[in-house]
Design a protein around this motif. Sequence first.
Motif, PDB file in Angstrom:
ATOM      1  N   CYS A 134       1.581  10.425   4.400  1.00 60.25           N
ATOM      2  CA  CYS A 134       0.961   9.174   3.961  1.00 60.25           C
ATOM      3  C   CYS A 134       0.552   8.371   5.183  1.00 60.25           C
ATOM      4  O   CYS A 134       0.845   8.755   6.324  1.00 60.25           O
ATOM      5  CB  CYS A 134       1.920   8.377   3.073  1.00 60.25           C
ATOM      6  N   THR A 174      -2.709   5.067  -3.546  1.00 57.91           N
ATOM      7  CA  THR A 174      -3.483   6.254  -3.243  1.00 57.91           C
ATOM      8  C   THR A 174      -2.826   7.406  -3.990  1.00 57.91           C
ATOM      9  O   THR A 174      -1.659   7.726  -3.751  1.00 57.91           O
ATOM     10  CB  THR A 174      -3.496   6.554  -1.729  1.00 57.91           C
ATOM     11  N   GLU A 175      -3.563   8.017  -4.920  1.00 57.94           N
ATOM     12  CA  GLU A 175      -2.974   9.028  -5.803  1.00 57.94           C
ATOM     13  C   GLU A 175      -2.967  10.416  -5.169  1.00 57.94           C
ATOM     14  O   GLU A 175      -3.911  10.803  -4.488  1.00 57.94           O
ATOM     15  CB  GLU A 175      -3.761   9.102  -7.115  1.00 57.94           C
ATOM     16  N   ARG A 176      -1.871  11.150  -5.452  1.00 61.11           N
ATOM     17  CA  ARG A 176      -1.818  12.571  -5.092  1.00 61.11           C
ATOM     18  C   ARG A 176      -1.144  13.301  -6.254  1.00 61.11           C
ATOM     19  O   ARG A 176       0.080  13.435  -6.301  1.00 61.11           O
ATOM     20  CB  ARG A 176      -1.061  12.780  -3.783  1.00 61.11           C
ATOM     21  N   LEU A 206       5.726   6.127   0.806  1.00 66.72           N
ATOM     22  CA  LEU A 206       5.524   7.299  -0.030  1.00 66.72           C
ATOM     23  C   LEU A 206       6.369   7.108  -1.288  1.00 66.72           C
ATOM     24  O   LEU A 206       7.583   6.959  -1.200  1.00 66.72           O
ATOM     25  CB  LEU A 206       5.951   8.566   0.710  1.00 66.72           C
ATOM     26  N   SER A 246       0.845  -1.182   0.000  1.00 66.62           N
ATOM     27  CA  SER A 246       0.000   0.000   0.000  1.00 66.62           C
ATOM     28  C   SER A 246       0.888   1.242   0.000  1.00 66.62           C
ATOM     29  O   SER A 246       1.753   1.390   0.873  1.00 66.62           O
ATOM     30  CB  SER A 246      -0.910   0.011   1.232  1.00 66.62           C
ATOM     31  N   GLN A 254       2.067   2.885   5.170  1.00 72.28           N
ATOM     32  CA  GLN A 254       2.272   3.037   3.740  1.00 72.28           C
ATOM     33  C   GLN A 254       3.698   3.502   3.424  1.00 72.28           C
ATOM     34  O   GLN A 254       4.391   4.060   4.280  1.00 72.28           O
ATOM     35  CB  GLN A 254       1.291   4.066   3.167  1.00 72.28           C
ATOM     36  N   THR A 270       1.227   5.677  -0.953  1.00 76.01           N
ATOM     37  CA  THR A 270       0.727   6.974  -1.414  1.00 76.01           C
ATOM     38  C   THR A 270       1.711   7.473  -2.450  1.00 76.01           C
ATOM     39  O   THR A 270       2.909   7.577  -2.184  1.00 76.01           O
ATOM     40  CB  THR A 270       0.618   7.984  -0.261  1.00 76.01           C
TER      41      THR A 270
END
Length: 326
Positions: free
Chosen positions: A279, A262-264, A285, A237, A283, A239
């Motif tokens: 994050c 998880t998109e940013r 980064l 998982s 997770q 970010t």
Amino acid sequence: MTGWIDRLWYSNSRPLWPLYPLAWLYRFIAEKRRREAWQAKDSPITVPVVVVGNITAGGTGKSPLTAMLAKLLVEQGWKPVILTRGYGGKSEHYPMQVTEDTPPDEAGDEPVMLAELTNCPVVVDPDRRRGALWSLETELGNIFLCDDGLQHYRLPRDLEIAVFDGQRGIGNGALIPVGPLRELPDRLASVDFVVTNGGWLDDIEHDHQYSMTLAPTSLRNLTTGQRLPVDELKGKSVTAVAGIGNPGRFFDTLRALGAEVTERALPDHHQFRPQDLKCGQHQWLLMTAKDAVKCRGQSLQNAWVLEVEAQLPEAFSKAFISALGR
């Protein structure tokens, strides 16, 4: 590029058609500058000049291709110097030679990344002709690679390479601001090579079109420098933060490697703030090499850089070296 610009430009429709007078004005100014630059050319540069650029706005993979070409030229016995505008940087003096330790806010993120990736001299100057002449005076090398210089006509060139995003292509085919084009597709008749990042463009006719892939090679810890194989992303998982021209491509790559993302997405050349780099507790980064140079010194133990390498068919390398006449 932001998502709404993508939707407006990279589709079959032209919702911004009322702005066509501005597109015509953009074309008139661009063509005028091109004519004036060619007419005002001084003496030619005394070493070969290779320009890597595009006719569309936004990220296409020019910098990874430039790094790959620098490596290829070194293998062939050349001493390449990379010329670049240094977008996003602000220095008190130009020309400016960049190293991997140069602050990105002075040189720009891409020049620092290229210095880090290639170990070749990188020279930043908004006037790339001036940067080239200074590089010759200081005997930095014997061939120039100009990153993102297709429309910088004051710099003479021996070879031109136009790079496209294979997923986006020419978008809706209109000039800025109605569409993403800096120049019309007929400009490609004068370039030597067309390189398509991740695909093939059937609507572009060129005798020397080649497909490029950006192959993930490793994961590098931003703080410690530790390296791991990309297989470590399977089931992980993460970010993913991306301040690049096409963040969706980065996110898709991570998912293809098995990560739960998880998109940013952030604007191209974004200046990162602490809140951008947060994050989940368990997770990782993930970021690109381009963004990583701006995040050094943040003491982020869980931050990893996905390193990629531009790969093209051997036929391209042979044709490129042959075109240089060596």
